[in-house]
Design a protein around this motif. Structure first.
Motif, PDB file in Angstrom:
ATOM      1  N   ILE A 291      52.240  39.075  49.726  1.00  0.00           N
ATOM      2  CA  ILE A 291      53.293  39.466  50.656  1.00  0.00           C
ATOM      3  C   ILE A 291      54.082  40.604  50.034  1.00  0.00           C
ATOM      4  CG2 ILE A 291      55.375  38.672  51.859  1.00  0.00           C
ATOM      5  CD1 ILE A 291      54.187  35.743  51.344  1.00  0.00           C
ATOM      6  N   GLY A 292      54.282  41.702  50.791  1.00  0.00           N
ATOM      7  CA  GLY A 292      55.109  42.754  50.238  1.00  0.00           C
ATOM      8  C   GLY A 292      54.856  44.123  50.823  1.00  0.00           C
ATOM      9  N   SER A 293      55.370  45.128  50.136  1.00  0.00           N
ATOM     10  CA  SER A 293      55.217  46.524  50.515  1.00  0.00           C
ATOM     11  C   SER A 293      53.791  46.971  50.211  1.00  0.00           C
ATOM     12  CB  SER A 293      56.188  47.381  49.703  1.00  0.00           C
ATOM     13  OG  SER A 293      55.827  47.342  48.328  1.00  0.00           O
ATOM     14  N   PRO A 294      53.392  48.165  50.688  1.00  0.00           N
ATOM     15  CA  PRO A 294      52.043  48.643  50.382  1.00  0.00           C
ATOM     16  C   PRO A 294      51.724  48.648  48.889  1.00  0.00           C
ATOM     17  CG  PRO A 294      53.001  49.979  52.119  1.00  0.00           C
ATOM     18  CD  PRO A 294      54.084  49.046  51.658  1.00  0.00           C
ATOM     19  N   GLU A 295      52.679  49.042  48.070  1.00  0.00           N
ATOM     20  CA  GLU A 295      52.432  49.099  46.627  1.00  0.00           C
ATOM     21  C   GLU A 295      52.206  47.705  46.045  1.00  0.00           C
ATOM     22  OE1 GLU A 295      55.094  50.403  48.191  1.00  0.00           O
ATOM     23  OE2 GLU A 295      54.467  52.504  48.200  1.00  0.00           O
ATOM     24  N   THR A 296      53.037  46.764  46.451  1.00  0.00           N
ATOM     25  CA  THR A 296      52.900  45.386  45.968  1.00  0.00           C
ATOM     26  C   THR A 296      51.575  44.786  46.406  1.00  0.00           C
ATOM     27  OG1 THR A 296      55.290  45.016  45.984  1.00  0.00           O
ATOM     28  CG2 THR A 296      53.887  43.062  46.109  1.00  0.00           C
ATOM     29  N   VAL A 297      51.233  44.974  47.679  1.00  0.00           N
ATOM     30  CA  VAL A 297      50.006  44.396  48.217  1.00  0.00           C
ATOM     31  C   VAL A 297      48.778  44.991  47.520  1.00  0.00           C
ATOM     32  CG1 VAL A 297      48.561  44.269  50.294  1.00  0.00           C
ATOM     33  CG2 VAL A 297      51.005  43.754  50.430  1.00  0.00           C
ATOM     34  N   LYS A 298      48.789  46.288  47.299  1.00  0.00           N
ATOM     35  CA  LYS A 298      47.649  46.930  46.630  1.00  0.00           C
ATOM     36  C   LYS A 298      47.461  46.364  45.229  1.00  0.00           C
ATOM     37  CE  LYS A 298      45.578  51.399  45.562  1.00  0.00           C
ATOM     38  NZ  LYS A 298      45.694  52.877  45.675  1.00  0.00           N
ATOM     39  N   HIS A 299      48.552  46.237  44.493  1.00  0.00           N
ATOM     40  CA  HIS A 299      48.469  45.721  43.122  1.00  0.00           C
ATOM     41  C   HIS A 299      47.960  44.281  43.113  1.00  0.00           C
ATOM     42  CE1 HIS A 299      49.492  44.697  39.004  1.00  0.00           C
ATOM     43  NE2 HIS A 299      50.239  43.692  39.453  1.00  0.00           N
ATOM     44  N   LYS A 300      48.524  43.428  43.984  1.00  0.00           N
ATOM     45  CA  LYS A 300      48.159  42.004  43.971  1.00  0.00           C
ATOM     46  C   LYS A 300      46.741  41.771  44.482  1.00  0.00           C
ATOM     47  CE  LYS A 300      52.790  40.006  44.039  1.00  0.00           C
ATOM     48  NZ  LYS A 300      53.723  39.077  44.717  1.00  0.00           N
ATOM     49  N   LEU A 301      46.304  42.564  45.441  1.00  0.00           N
ATOM     50  CA  LEU A 301      44.922  42.448  45.908  1.00  0.00           C
ATOM     51  C   LEU A 301      43.949  42.819  44.788  1.00  0.00           C
ATOM     52  CD1 LEU A 301      44.886  43.841  49.569  1.00  0.00           C
ATOM     53  CD2 LEU A 301      44.275  41.532  48.847  1.00  0.00           C
ATOM     54  N   GLN A 302      44.289  43.839  44.016  1.00  0.00           N
ATOM     55  CA  GLN A 302      43.424  44.233  42.906  1.00  0.00           C
ATOM     56  C   GLN A 302      43.385  43.147  41.837  1.00  0.00           C
ATOM     57  OE1 GLN A 302      41.390  47.111  42.656  1.00  0.00           O
ATOM     58  NE2 GLN A 302      40.564  45.811  41.015  1.00  0.00           N
ATOM     59  N   VAL A 303      44.538  42.537  41.547  1.00  0.00           N
ATOM     60  CA  VAL A 303      44.576  41.437  40.572  1.00  0.00           C
ATOM     61  C   VAL A 303      43.711  40.278  41.058  1.00  0.00           C
ATOM     62  CG1 VAL A 303      46.063  39.668  39.548  1.00  0.00           C
ATOM     63  CG2 VAL A 303      46.830  42.052  39.631  1.00  0.00           C
ATOM     64  N   PHE A 304      43.796  39.979  42.357  1.00  0.00           N
ATOM     65  CA  PHE A 304      42.996  38.894  42.947  1.00  0.00           C
ATOM     66  C   PHE A 304      41.509  39.219  42.856  1.00  0.00           C
ATOM     67  CE2 PHE A 304      41.629  36.396  46.818  1.00  0.00           C
ATOM     68  CZ  PHE A 304      41.867  35.151  46.271  1.00  0.00           C
ATOM     69  N   LEU A 305      41.167  40.479  43.074  1.00  0.00           N
ATOM     70  CA  LEU A 305      39.774  40.910  42.953  1.00  0.00           C
ATOM     71  C   LEU A 305      39.302  40.803  41.508  1.00  0.00           C
ATOM     72  CD1 LEU A 305      37.202  42.150  44.124  1.00  0.00           C
ATOM     73  CD2 LEU A 305      38.273  44.411  43.914  1.00  0.00           C
ATOM     74  N   ASP A 306      40.164  41.189  40.578  1.00  0.00           N
ATOM     75  CA  ASP A 306      39.814  41.069  39.159  1.00  0.00           C
ATOM     76  C   ASP A 306      39.491  39.623  38.799  1.00  0.00           C
ATOM     77  OD1 ASP A 306      40.309  43.776  38.877  1.00  0.00           O
ATOM     78  OD2 ASP A 306      42.298  43.514  37.984  1.00  0.00           O
ATOM     79  N   LYS A 307      40.268  38.688  39.323  1.00  0.00           N
ATOM     80  CA  LYS A 307      40.088  37.268  38.993  1.00  0.00           C
ATOM     81  C   LYS A 307      38.835  36.690  39.638  1.00  0.00           C
ATOM     82  CE  LYS A 307      44.978  36.015  38.376  1.00  0.00           C
ATOM     83  NZ  LYS A 307      46.108  35.252  38.954  1.00  0.00           N
ATOM     84  N   THR A 308      38.616  37.023  40.900  1.00  0.00           N
ATOM     85  CA  THR A 308      37.552  36.366  41.664  1.00  0.00           C
ATOM     86  C   THR A 308      36.220  37.097  41.607  1.00  0.00           C
ATOM     87  OG1 THR A 308      38.131  37.570  43.695  1.00  0.00           O
ATOM     88  CG2 THR A 308      39.215  35.420  43.312  1.00  0.00           C
ATOM     89  N   GLN A 309      36.245  38.403  41.310  1.00  0.00           N
ATOM     90  CA  GLN A 309      35.034  39.231  41.362  1.00  0.00           C
ATOM     91  C   GLN A 309      34.342  39.104  42.727  1.00  0.00           C
ATOM     92  OE1 GLN A 309      33.664  41.313  38.444  1.00  0.00           O
ATOM     93  NE2 GLN A 309      35.876  41.186  38.561  1.00  0.00           N
ATOM     94  N   ALA A 310      35.136  38.965  43.769  1.00  0.00           N
ATOM     95  CA  ALA A 310      34.597  38.775  45.117  1.00  0.00           C
ATOM     96  C   ALA A 310      33.808  39.995  45.562  1.00  0.00           C
ATOM     97  CB  ALA A 310      35.726  38.501  46.095  1.00  0.00           C
TER      98      ALA A 310
END
Length: 339
Positions: A291-310
């Motif tokens: 949840i957040g601004s474009p910058e926050t969402v971009k960062h957190k989505l990348q962190v989630f991708l790093d963790k899951t390797q989806a």
């Protein structure tokens, strides 16, 4: 799943849409389904890969109970985006009926239909009985049901009962899950797997590990293909996004109170609605929400991708106002380089 080995960026993976066809307070199923088609058309334009709808019953806030019908509506109103189920709750149905329904959809919209299958009822026990009548499936025979369904598609006339349309059609089958059962089954069968991180975040990494460890190459897939669901609520500012997210939080709050209803408008202060215990329970269940601004969402989505390797992410956004919901999906497409 070390971050050091990660080379995936958001722009490298596919993004898709999970639409629960929300019926809002003051709205109707008719309005919800109109908004569904509008969102699908925008998602297609913004570069999303697939658009999935989910089977839920006896839920006054979800308009997609007749999932196959809504899939046909969306596919007929779009031209290229894949459309499918996230998912069809197979224990509620005879596999032959699902084979015929999705065979019909694939015949109408060749090469665009996905069949995601879940093992849960998608409803309460009383409604499950109303759906199944004399069937007493508790999901324990899900592997046999999946096998029967796949045989209808693959039989080429060899079965005494034939799915027409359906027989001989290549309809991608996905297994969906929020625990390890379907993860192991999908791996063993060599099928793509989608995990419900958006409401079961704690099980995400263990289930993905089970899927990948149990994966056996098949005529469908040579290597594992995992999609993860994630709640994303994006807006121009942190404050607006956090406020929009209170509709989703209220939805889950009333669900754990066993009083589900229509999607409510945002509120200024959730602390006026939930108890500390309820807040903690919701934060655990919605822990992977972004949840957040474009910058926050971009960062957190990348962190989630790093963790899951989806290999793909499917985005859910329970937002009260349709224009705000469109904008949230547009922001996600922009930050991931799809638009």
């Amino acid at each position: 799943m070390s971050n050091e080995t990660n080379s995936k960026q958001l722009s490298d993976i596919q993004l898709s849409v999970l639409d629960l066809a929300p019926i809002i307070v003051g709205g109707s199923a008719s309005v919800a389904l109109k908004n569904t088609l509008d969102l699908a058309r925008h998602a297609e334009k913004w570069g999303y890969n697939r658009y999935w709808l989910a089977e839920h019953h006896n839920m006054t806030g979800i308009a997609s109970s007749a999932t196959s019908v809504v899939i046909g509506h969306v596919a007929g109103g779009t031209s290229s985006i894949r459309v499918g189920s996230g998912g069809i709750m197979l224990p509620n149905h005879a596999p032959l009926v699902i084979a015929e329904q999705f065979g019909t959809l694939e015949s109408l919209f060749p090469g665009r239909i996905d069949l995601g299958l879940g093992r849960a009822p998608g409803t309460d026990q009383l409604t499950a009985h109303a759906l199944r009548r004399d069937r007493r499936s508790d999901g324990s025979d899900f592997p046999e049901q999946v096998d029967e369904l796949r045989n209808y598609f693959h039989s080429k006339g060899s079965m005494p009962v034939r799915a027409v349309p359906g027989e001989g059609l290549n309809i991608p089958i996905w297994l969906l899950g929020s625990s390890g059962f379907s993860a192991q089954l999908a791996g063993r069968l060599g099928l793509p797997f989608s995990f419900a991180s958006h409401f079961s975040p704690d099980n995400t990494l263990p289930a993905l590990e089970l899927y990948r460890r149990n994966f056996t190459p098949s005529d469908v897939l040579e290597k594992p293909y995992a999609m993860v669901g994630v709640n994303v609520i994006a807006a121009e500012t942190e404050e607006k996004a956090q406020r929009l997210a209170t509709s989703m939080q209220q939805q889950f709050l009333y669900l754990i109170r066993n009083n589900p209803g229509q999607l409510r408008p945002p509120v200024d202060n959730m602390d006026e609605l939930w108890t500390p215990y309820e807040k903690a329970a919701l934060q655990q269940q919605l822990g992977s929400s972004i949840i957040g601004s474009p910058e926050t969402v971009k960062h957190k989505l990348q962190v989630f991708l790093d963790k899951t390797q989806a290999d793909e992410m499917i985005i859910n956004a329970q937002i009260y106002d349709h224009a705000d919901r469109l904008r949230s999906y547009e922001i996600v497409a922009e930050i991931a380089g799809k638009k």
